[in-house]
Design an enzyme around this catalytic site. Structure first.
Site, PDB file in Angstrom:
ATOM      1  N   HIS A  10       1.137  15.135 -15.968  1.00 25.89           N
ATOM      2  CA  HIS A  10       0.891  13.760 -15.513  1.00 25.89           C
ATOM      3  C   HIS A  10       0.392  13.761 -14.064  1.00 25.89           C
ATOM      4  O   HIS A  10      -0.664  13.207 -13.749  1.00 25.89           O
ATOM      5  CB  HIS A  10       2.180  12.953 -15.640  1.00 25.89           C
ATOM      6  N   GLU A  11       1.164  14.406 -13.195  1.00 21.04           N
ATOM      7  CA  GLU A  11       0.768  14.446 -11.779  1.00 21.04           C
ATOM      8  C   GLU A  11      -0.519  15.251 -11.618  1.00 21.04           C
ATOM      9  O   GLU A  11      -1.358  14.924 -10.772  1.00 21.04           O
ATOM     10  CB  GLU A  11       1.891  15.012 -10.921  1.00 21.04           C
ATOM     11  N   HIS A  61      -3.441  12.913 -11.980  1.00 23.12           N
ATOM     12  CA  HIS A  61      -3.737  12.234 -10.711  1.00 23.12           C
ATOM     13  C   HIS A  61      -4.467  13.181  -9.753  1.00 23.12           C
ATOM     14  O   HIS A  61      -5.405  12.797  -9.064  1.00 23.12           O
ATOM     15  CB  HIS A  61      -2.431  11.806 -10.021  1.00 23.12           C
ATOM     16  N   GLU A  68      -3.890   5.867 -12.802  1.00 22.99           N
ATOM     17  CA  GLU A  68      -2.966   6.085 -13.916  1.00 22.99           C
ATOM     18  C   GLU A  68      -3.711   6.443 -15.198  1.00 22.99           C
ATOM     19  O   GLU A  68      -3.180   7.146 -16.047  1.00 22.99           O
ATOM     20  CB  GLU A  68      -2.098   4.856 -14.139  1.00 22.99           C
TER      21      GLU A  68
END
Lengths: 512, 512
Positions: A277-278, A281, A307
């Site tokens: 997820h990170e 980004h 996001e």
């Protein structure tokens, strides 16, 4: 997206002067972000108070710079000419974003900014303790203070219909509470429908390969690093650490973009999916054109678009069978014992268990947006209605019962679970914006690569990253979300893509 | 030292205004120190250039604040009154130190400060590569640039007799190259004499217990943490990391003071004694009175006095038999196999091997000052004489042959071994000042506690820390070195104490 030079018109002295202004502001903001990263990953507790003072000083200084009368004059003079064809889209975006920050900042007096920063640090430190001790009462007065400050901010910024609109617009320009509600409605409906259909089917996903065994934390870290490298995250411009709540931060995109995750010894997806997820980004910020460095344009277009990339990499790619067919060697290298008898398909399936759960960050794709819609509604209430802070835990719990059919066993697993409110309101809807955009972008990507699944399953990930870099990442904040989504996908934001994605994917997984 | 309130006269508005000025400067400087700490312990290489810009922006900003005309006016007005008895020693020191920084800063234009900061970052990054590749030629142009900048700095600041005086005075107020030479002479003589006597005796120290075996790095780290705790370093206000060159840094003394060390798997003292050295710096800063926080007074009095505390804790205490008699349990806990047959006495003796060696940071107490005197003489030459940068390695090597009887096998182990010159000159003499002061303070401590060795051997260390806090640490920079040493020991700085300490300690160890 048409090929285009992503740079400023450096032959124009006024643009250069504006660049010098914003470079100083961005340098200072980057060092403030570094101090925040340090606070969340390394700083000793004894430094809380002195760090609060330092951050307040820095905020005040940035505020001074963002509101200097010379900057106001320069913006005015550029606004008269920047629409002309000799200026670039980057010039126009620089003027637009600097104007936006200027207007926001001039409406907030420096003293208020300082007080808010002290309140934020105080609220953060208290939240850490309150969550550890399951004591909402400890956090309540800090939250009350945050609500008061956020209302004052909204009143000073101004809004179309309701107070909350001001904060929503700050994160996703152009959106109001009413527009968001309309866009989220089909998402809420499909989420509730799919959850019920899955529950009624009685079918289950076997999670035993990723849960309930011991996964050595050092080995988990190694797997996260390998998975991040596989998706194209560049460790020569980044680092992975541990923090209570995973996050990505940049101290000068695209050259220094760092991520955190957190590990649970008996549950592999906590650390791994947090890292992906990170990582999503982070590859976005690492992909910004270097010509935009040290400007506010060297970032994701909005929180929602940001996001969309974390959700694309974590969920759409990172929970797909095709991706793990291509990368399962990494998992087996790190955990040979646990996975020698497990196939990539079984592993990928185990990452897609759907369940009504209490914790947002552990939620699956089907229920995730319900967690967000609850927070969206609570923020709307805190901003627009006269709710008492004391009543918030019961409001939270009632909504969980309504939407997900479960009630939190504690405030630590309920209203105290997220760090976000220590910084204010308006961010949470970004997650569902992200899901909306990501499904739409994914649809376009698949059209560009009809052999998408075969490539991924063959171990190639770079074609995805390259396409995203070229069509989205390089542009930073140059285009605002509706224009950007139109440019990338040929269509305005449309919730139907997410509805279709969720329906198709989970009908298949759960054999509905 | 007489009991005295260590605080500012906060009932005086001019003092409060001055405090607000310096608090902002100190807050910014603390965040710059944090960025430097990050650069040396964590930052990815790809961020070098953008971080250089950020640091330059920050330096420029601090410079602006330190040279603001309002600050100049405020200082003038306070200088007229601050000698009066209603003001405290802290007030007077605040005015004195702020004036000093103001005068230094107004003499350096902002553009020069920015260029120097960019040159420093560039030199640091090049030094890392040059040392790794044993390539002085790579570093030479950067060092040349540093020399030019340091000469310009000295010329702008002004000096009594020679250029180098300006830089010495910046670190140890009141001292000139001539005064330093006179003070160092007896130290040089005793060092050379003792080295020769030890070599001629043919006696050896058995180092096999601490060298040539495998000491697991994680266990070494654990031992360093335990040893730091034993000496009273407060981890609730600090952290231990790894860096290429050990250092201590503060982001708001006494509340956030962090240290680094580096480990060598087959040589235990590298990590351990590095940690005790930096721990000495750190307990000094952690012991500053909290009333001085966010002011320039919340620091060590001078670099020399700072070094007196790192050397006191590392050498005088940390290499004494009495200390290890009291703390040997820690060593055995971490390395039971290596030390089950070894006594505390043997361990302490192994930490006191005297040898003519190439590397300053590995040098023993007898030869250490010779390494410093070489650097002192080279800095003096670079500042005061027309030496070519190309000739520096051979000058370095010739001096090692003269003073220590050995010649470096490579520039990496010679002139490239220290990071210090990337920041400029004038710091190195501080180490020998530190040794001078530490021996003198130790003498006073022993008079205050006639049972000093028995207490240490019994495991008590807190009496040393408490005495130092009360008599030295709490005062921060309030008193300048000569006055401070007079207050703490009842006598001006006197090299005889170091001469006696070295002669007695090593005559005993080497049975001379």
């Amino acid at each position: 997206m048409a090929e285009q030079k992503i740079d400023f018109t450096r032959s124009d002295d006024r643009i250069n002067t504006l660049l010098e202004y914003v470079q100083e502001i961005v340098d200072l903001s980057s060092l403030a972000a570094l101090a925040d990263w340090d606070q969340q990953t390394a700083m000793p507790d004894g430094a809380n108070e002195v760090r609060g003072h330092q951050m307040a000083t820095m905020s005040g200084l940035v505020h001074d710079r963002q509101t200097s009368p010379q900057l106001g004059e320069l913006l005015k003079s550029l606004e008269d000419v920047v629409h002309q064809p000799q200026y670039s889209d980057a010039d126009r975006a620089l003027v637009r974003d600097t104007r936006r920050a200027y207007d926001f900042a001039v409406k907030l007096p420096r003293e208020l900014v300082k007080e808010m920063e002290i309140a934020r640090v105080d609220a953060f430190n208290t939240w850490v303790k309150a969550r550890a001790n399951n004591d909402f009462g400890l956090f309540a007065p800090k939250l009350k203070k945050i609500i008061e400050f956020q209302r004052e901010v909204a009143d000073r910024w101004g809004y179309k219909e309701t107070r909350y609109d001001a904060l929503l617009d700050a994160y996703e320009p152009g959106f109001t509470a009413a527009k968001v509600s309309a866009l989220f409605e089909p998402v809420r409906d499909v989420s509730k429908t799919m959850l019920k259909r899955i529950q009624q089917s009685g079918n289950k996903v076997d999670m035993s390969s990723v849960s309930g065994q011991r996964f050595d934390v050092e080995k988990q870290k190694e797997l996260c690093i390998k998975a991040l490298k596989a998706m194209g995250y560049d460790f020569n411009r980044g680092e992975l650490r541990v923090s209570a709540h995973p996050f990505t931060t940049s101290f000068g995109s695209p050259f220094d973009v760092r991520v955190t995750t957190r590990y649970q010894e008996d549950y592999l997806p906590m650390g791994l999916m947090g890292a992906l997820h990170e990582g999503g980004h982070a590859v976005y910020e690492q992909g910004v054109a270097p010509t935009l460095v040290r400007t506010p344009l060297a970032s994701g277009a909005t929180m929602g678009v940001h996001e969309s990339q974390s959700r694309l990499w974590e969920n759409i790619i990172g929970r797909s069978t095709a991706f793990w067919k291509g990368q399962f060697g990494l998992v087996r290298e790190c955990f040979p014992e646990q996975f020698q008898q497990v196939s990539a398909e079984t592993f990928a399936r185990a990452l897609n268990n759907v369940e009504a759960s209490l914790i947002r960050v552990e939620a699956d794709e089907v229920t995730y947006n319900l967690h967000i819609i609850i927070r969206f509604e609570m923020e709307r209430a805190m901003m627009n209605e006269d709710v008492s802070v004391e009543s918030l835990p019961s409001m939270w719990n009632a909504k969980y019962q309504d939407y997900l059919g479960i009630t939190p066993d504690s405030d630590a697993n309920g209203i105290l679970q997220d760090v976000h409110w220590t910084s204010g309101f308006g961010y949470f809807p970004s997650y569902t914006f992200g899901n909306l955009y990501s499904a739409q972008i994914y649809n376009t990507l698949r059209k560009a690569y009809p052999d998408f699944d075969e490539r991924l399953a063959g171990g190639d990930v770079s074609f995805v990253l390259n396409w995203l870099r070229e069509n989205l990442y390089a542009y930073g904040t140059i285009y605002q979300p509706e224009e950007l989504i139109q440019r990338v996908t040929g269509e305005a934001p449309n919730p139907q893509y997410l509805v279709d994605y969720l329906t198709n994917k989970f009908s298949q997984i759960y054999n509905l």
